[in-house]
Enzyme design. Structure first.
Site: not given
Length: 214
Positions: A100, A102-104
Site C-alpha cells: 500500500t 503510505t507503507c511503501s
C-alpha cells in the site's frame, strides 16, 4: 492500478480504529514511559495471557505466537515472538498492508534508511509486521530493498495483531482484518516504547520518532 492503490490507502488512513477488542476509538499516542490502563480480558488458554486493549509500556509481549519470514537463502522460516526478542532490543514497525502506498513510500522506507542509525543506538533487530502471508512480505521486501536491513514478518492469521490489541477491521474496504499502524521498542520481550496510530494514519510512528525516543 496506481489510482486504485491511492484510493485504498486514502481509505485506510481515514478509517477509525477497530472496535471490539480495541474498545473505543483513540487518538494517536506516543508512549515512552507512562503505562496505559491494563485490559481486563484474557486471551485463549492456548496462548499466553495478553492484553486485549492496545499495547502499553511495561507489557510483556506474547511469547508463543508464530511469525513467518523468508531467510537470505529464500527458505521460509518460522519463529516465535519469544525467540525473536529474547535478550535483544527489537524495534517493530507494523503496517496495515504490504504494497500500500503510505507503507511503501514513507513508513517502511524510513526504517530501511535509518537501520544503521537504529542499530548504532543498540537495536539488534528491526522487524516489519503485517497481516499478510510470507510470500507477499518477501516480494515486498525485494521491491523495497529491505533485505539485510529489516526482517519482514508475516502475521498471516493476525494472531499477534489480535493479541496485542492492534486489530483494524477494514472488511467494508475489502481488506479484511488488518493491523493498526505503529512502531514499538521491546527489550527482552518487554515493551519500552509504543507509538500507536489511529487506524492507518501516519503521524507518530516513523523511524525518526523512534530515533528521538532512544
Amino acid at each position: 492500478m496506481q489510482a486504485t492503490m491511492q484510493s485504498v490507502t486514502a481509505s485506510v488512513s481515514r478509517f477509525p480504529a477497530a472496535r471490539g477488542q480495541l474498545g473505543r476509538s483513540r487518538a494517536p499516542r506516543s508512549f515512552s514511559g507512562n503505562p496505559l490502563p491494563r485490559a481486563q480480558g484474557r486471551a485463549s488458554a492456548r496462548r499466553s495471557v495478553v492484553s486485549v486493549s492496545a499495547l502499553a509500556v511495561g507489557d510483556k509481549l506474547p511469547q508463543d505466537i508464530n511469525l513467518s519470514y523468508f531467510d537470505a537463502e529464500g527458505n521460509m522460516q518460522e519463529t516465535t515472538v519469544g525467540a525473536l526478542t529474547k535478550g535483544k532490543k527489537v524495534v517493530f514497525v507494523a503496517v496495515p498492508g504490504a504494497f500500500t502506498p503510505t507503507c511503501s513510500s514513507k513508513h517502511v522506507p524510513g526504517f530501511i534508511n535509518s537501520a544503521d542509525k537504529l542499530k548504532a543506538k543498540g537495536v539488534d533487530t528491526i522487524g516489519c509486521i503485517s497481516v499478510n502471508d510470507a510470500f507477499v512480505m518477501a516480494a515486498w521486501a525485494k521491491q523495497l530493498g529491505a533485505d539485510g536491513k529489516i526482517l519482514m514478518l508475516a502475521d498471516g492469521s493476525g494472531n499477534f495483531t489480535k493479541a496485542v490489541g492492534a486489530e483494524l477491521d477494514l472488511s467494508d474496504k475489502g481488506l479484511g482484518h488488518r493491523s493498526r499502524r505503529y512502531s514499538m521498542l521491546a527489550d527482552d520481550g518487554v515493551v519500552k516504547l509504543v507509538n500507536m496510530e489511529e487506524g492507518g494514519a501516519f503521524t507518530v510512528s516513523s523511524a525518526d520518532d523512534i530515533l528521538k525516543q532512544l
